[in-house]
Write an enzyme that holds these catalytic residues in place. Sequence first.
Site, PDB file in Angstrom:
ATOM      1  N   ASP A  18       1.435  -0.041  11.424  1.00 18.53           N
ATOM      2  CA  ASP A  18       2.545   0.686  10.807  1.00 18.53           C
ATOM      3  C   ASP A  18       2.294   0.740   9.303  1.00 18.53           C
ATOM      4  O   ASP A  18       2.276  -0.293   8.635  1.00 18.53           O
ATOM      5  CB  ASP A  18       3.860  -0.026  11.123  1.00 18.53           C
ATOM      6  CG  ASP A  18       5.081   0.803  10.758  1.00 18.53           C
ATOM      7  OD1 ASP A  18       4.911   1.953  10.307  1.00 18.53           O
ATOM      8  OD2 ASP A  18       6.208   0.295  10.924  1.00 18.53           O
ATOM      9  N   ASP A 116       2.644   7.901  10.815  1.00 18.25           N
ATOM     10  CA  ASP A 116       2.300   6.669  10.094  1.00 18.25           C
ATOM     11  C   ASP A 116       2.272   5.419  10.964  1.00 18.25           C
ATOM     12  O   ASP A 116       2.213   4.309  10.452  1.00 18.25           O
ATOM     13  CB  ASP A 116       3.269   6.451   8.928  1.00 18.25           C
ATOM     14  CG  ASP A 116       4.709   6.294   9.365  1.00 18.25           C
ATOM     15  OD1 ASP A 116       5.011   6.588  10.536  1.00 18.25           O
ATOM     16  OD2 ASP A 116       5.534   5.887   8.533  1.00 18.25           O
ATOM     17  N   GLU A 117       2.302   5.572  12.285  1.00 19.67           N
ATOM     18  CA  GLU A 117       2.204   4.383  13.134  1.00 19.67           C
ATOM     19  C   GLU A 117       1.575   4.731  14.476  1.00 19.67           C
ATOM     20  O   GLU A 117       1.695   5.861  14.963  1.00 19.67           O
ATOM     21  CB  GLU A 117       3.563   3.716  13.341  1.00 19.67           C
ATOM     22  CG  GLU A 117       4.569   4.548  14.102  1.00 19.67           C
ATOM     23  CD  GLU A 117       5.817   3.758  14.450  1.00 19.67           C
ATOM     24  OE1 GLU A 117       5.705   2.632  14.968  1.00 19.67           O
ATOM     25  OE2 GLU A 117       6.925   4.293  14.218  1.00 19.67           O
TER      26      GLU A 117
END
Length: 353
Positions: A18, A116-117
């Site tokens: 993350d 983003d993860e």
Amino acid sequence: MLIFPLMNDTSRKIIHIDMDAFFAAVEIRDNPKLKGKPVIIGRDPRQTGGRGVVSTCSYEARAFGVHSAMSSKEAYQRCPQAVFISGNYEKYLAVGQEVRAIFKRYTDIIEPMSIDEAYLDVTENKLGISSAIKIARLIQEDIWRELQLTASAGVSYNKFLAKMASDFQKPHGLTVILPEEAQDFLKDMDIAKFHGVGKKTVEKLHEMGIYTGGDLLEIPEITLIDRFGRLGFDLYRKVRGIHNSPVKTNRIRKSIGKEKTYSKLLTQEEDIKKELTLLAGKVALSLQKYEKSGRIIILKIRYADFSTLTKRKSLEGPTQDADEITKIASQLYDSLPSNNQGIRLLGVTVSGL
């Protein structure tokens, strides 16, 4: 209802990566003058008449209670010294693809959850490294060395625990949960921090006297299933460290939407339009986060008598822009026949992704 036996697959090695305050971190990296300042990715409410929603913010802004999906107006009230940046989603997408290219050096079994993860299954990996902890550290080092950004990592034997672990020490943390540690890790955890447990579920759990993982462990499975259905089935297992869902490389989203039920009926047009703006902003944030855009805007309304209607409009081209989604949702509302009984639910969805 059939109660299935507890089977716990502990054979996998799962990493959840993350990125830390991703959009804000990219802006700070590209403009070092912003370092140490509260940075908010979202339109400045002083320039929009108070409209706008926070996409994300730096940890300095979070110290003032600012968080994603908060209205920009409230964010400014909490942190008037913040630097507001409208955001450059094409740039964030490009950086997100660079991050994903780093993941692919280690494994092709990747389940992106957003820009983003992602979850990575490194049980068998391209470098033949037996330690998932070592791979997580190498990925963090690669991201920092090549992109000057930090990421938090969680390592465990299933996706639920890996996600819980990556949230545990932010920013730039690395948390490992072994099979024999899972129940102890979850026992003292605030139930509101359990991944997949929303605000309404938290309220219902609190009504049952459940505030921690330890409290949840005391509740019989049949009680949780009776109260929460499939979620109760999952909660009974997750608090025991059981979540056997594999990392999926082909997740497909067909629509993204947000809706809200109001305890006090909405009757004033100004309030209704304000809520539509907030919902549209949240949908836009999700579209950007999941790297999606859509061609169809859908408005959902439930009135005081529980009658429900939906109305939709197709666009010439796909969008993920909050202002455009707000404009179309408002137009759809304006096109409806007059109804004076009050609104108990509003929803905005973008489909045709």
